[in-house]
Design an enzyme around this catalytic site. Structure first.
Site, PDB file in Angstrom:
ATOM      1  CD  GLU A 149      -2.915   1.127   0.046  1.00 17.97           C
ATOM      2  OE1 GLU A 149      -3.506   0.078  -0.227  1.00 17.97           O
ATOM      3  OE2 GLU A 149      -3.059   2.184  -0.605  1.00 17.97           O
ATOM      4  CD  GLU A 168      -3.156   5.637  -5.648  1.00 18.26           C
ATOM      5  OE1 GLU A 168      -3.914   4.669  -5.751  1.00 18.26           O
ATOM      6  OE2 GLU A 168      -3.268   6.488  -4.740  1.00 18.26           O
TER       7      GLU A 168
HETATM    8  N1  LIG Z   1      -3.836  10.112 -15.153  1.00 17.75           N
HETATM    9  C1  LIG Z   1      -4.653   9.054 -15.325  1.00 17.75           C
HETATM   10  N2  LIG Z   1      -4.852   8.559 -16.578  1.00 17.75           N
HETATM   11  C2  LIG Z   1      -5.658   7.494 -16.791  1.00 17.75           C
HETATM   12  N3  LIG Z   1      -6.323   6.835 -15.800  1.00 17.75           N
HETATM   13  C3  LIG Z   1      -6.151   7.262 -14.529  1.00 17.75           C
HETATM   14  C4  LIG Z   1      -5.316   8.395 -14.227  1.00 17.75           C
HETATM   15  N4  LIG Z   1      -5.357   8.597 -12.885  1.00 17.75           N
HETATM   16  C5  LIG Z   1      -6.154   7.633 -12.391  1.00 17.75           C
HETATM   17  N5  LIG Z   1      -6.648   6.831 -13.362  1.00 17.75           N
HETATM   18  C6  LIG Z   1      -7.556   5.669 -13.196  1.00 17.75           C
HETATM   19  O1  LIG Z   1      -8.406   5.902 -12.085  1.00 17.75           O
HETATM   20  C7  LIG Z   1      -8.154   4.919 -11.064  1.00 17.75           C
HETATM   21  C8  LIG Z   1      -8.226   5.590  -9.709  1.00 17.75           C
HETATM   22  O2  LIG Z   1      -7.169   6.496  -9.609  1.00 17.75           O
HETATM   23  P1  LIG Z   1      -6.890   7.349  -8.292  1.00 17.75           P
HETATM   24  O3  LIG Z   1      -5.703   8.190  -8.530  1.00 17.75           O
HETATM   25  O4  LIG Z   1      -8.134   8.032  -7.861  1.00 17.75           O
HETATM   26  O5  LIG Z   1      -6.475   6.242  -7.256  1.00 17.75           O
HETATM   27  P2  LIG Z   1      -7.354   5.434  -6.218  1.00 17.75           P
HETATM   28  O6  LIG Z   1      -7.231   3.984  -6.580  1.00 17.75           O
HETATM   29  O7  LIG Z   1      -8.755   5.990  -6.134  1.00 17.75           O
HETATM   30  O8  LIG Z   1      -6.557   5.670  -4.888  1.00 17.75           O
HETATM   31  P3  LIG Z   1      -6.711   6.863  -3.831  1.00 17.75           P
HETATM   32  O9  LIG Z   1      -8.182   6.917  -3.432  1.00 17.75           O
HETATM   33  O10 LIG Z   1      -5.820   6.412  -2.738  1.00 17.75           O
HETATM   34  O11 LIG Z   1      -6.214   8.111  -4.519  1.00 17.75           O
HETATM   35  C9  LIG Z   1      -6.777   4.336 -11.384  1.00 17.75           C
HETATM   36  O12 LIG Z   1      -6.646   3.012 -10.894  1.00 17.75           O
HETATM   37  C10 LIG Z   1      -6.774   4.403 -12.911  1.00 17.75           C
HETATM   38  O13 LIG Z   1      -7.470   3.284 -13.452  1.00 17.75           O
END
Ligand SMILES: Nc1ncnc2c1ncn2[C@@H]1O[C@H](COP(=O)(O)OP(=O)(O)OP(=O)(O)O)[C@@H](O)[C@H]1O
Length: 124
Positions: free
Chosen positions: A67, A74
């Site tokens: 994690e 991320e």
């Molecule tokens: N720049 C990007 N380009 C394309 N897809 C993205 C991008 N950023 C995020 N994603 C997609 O959205 C999903 C969620 O991203 P996010 O950054 O919100 O992380 P998370 O899994 O929600 O974690 P957290 O809540 O800890 O931030 C990712 O797993 C990816 O599939």
């Protein structure tokens, strides 16, 4: 970037600050922290043996490490690719996959180590 270099105890403090920051900002990190506490309390209550503590600690550590890496990836992707990009998606989804693998391992370890004695303590 020599201003960013640190010596002595400072790298250790930076690492602790990284963990604290992840706990403050990441909902999933807090969930894993709470889950580890629950496992430790149940393990102590059931008086699990030393080699079982080893399995539980490997599982907990695996989830925490994955994690923390996931969070680092991320943040790095957000910095490098603030716009939507298929490679950013691939990087984030792969990092999330690592957490899923570690979490599934932890569930299996928890079920094997804690399941039978918990069943005995609750229903027998
Ligand atoms: N720049 C990007 N380009 C394309 N897809 C993205 C991008 N950023 C995020 N994603 C997609 O959205 C999903 C969620 O991203 P996010 O950054 O919100 O992380 P998370 O899994 O929600 O974690 P957290 O809540 O800890 O931030 C990712 O797993 C990816 O599939």
């Amino acid at each position: 970037m020599s201003g960013g270099r640190s010596h002595g105890v400072q790298p250790f403090l930076n690492a602790i600050a990284g963990i604290v920051r992840a706990l403050q900002n990441e909902r999933h990190m807090r969930f894993h922290f709470a889950a580890a506490l629950v496992v430790i309390v149940i393990g102590a209550w059931l008086r699990v043996k030393a080699h079982d503590w080893l399995w539980l600690s490997v599982a907990i550590t695996g989830v925490w490490v994955s994690e923390l890496f996931n969070t680092a990836i991320e943040r790095t992707v957000d910095l490098a690719s603030p716009d939507i990009h298929p490679l950013a998606k691939a990087a984030k989804d792969t990092a999330a996959g690592a957490v899923l693998v570690a979490a599934l391992f932890a569930v299996v370890v928890g079920a094997i180590v804690l399941g039978p004695p918990l069943w005995k303590a609750c229903f027998q």
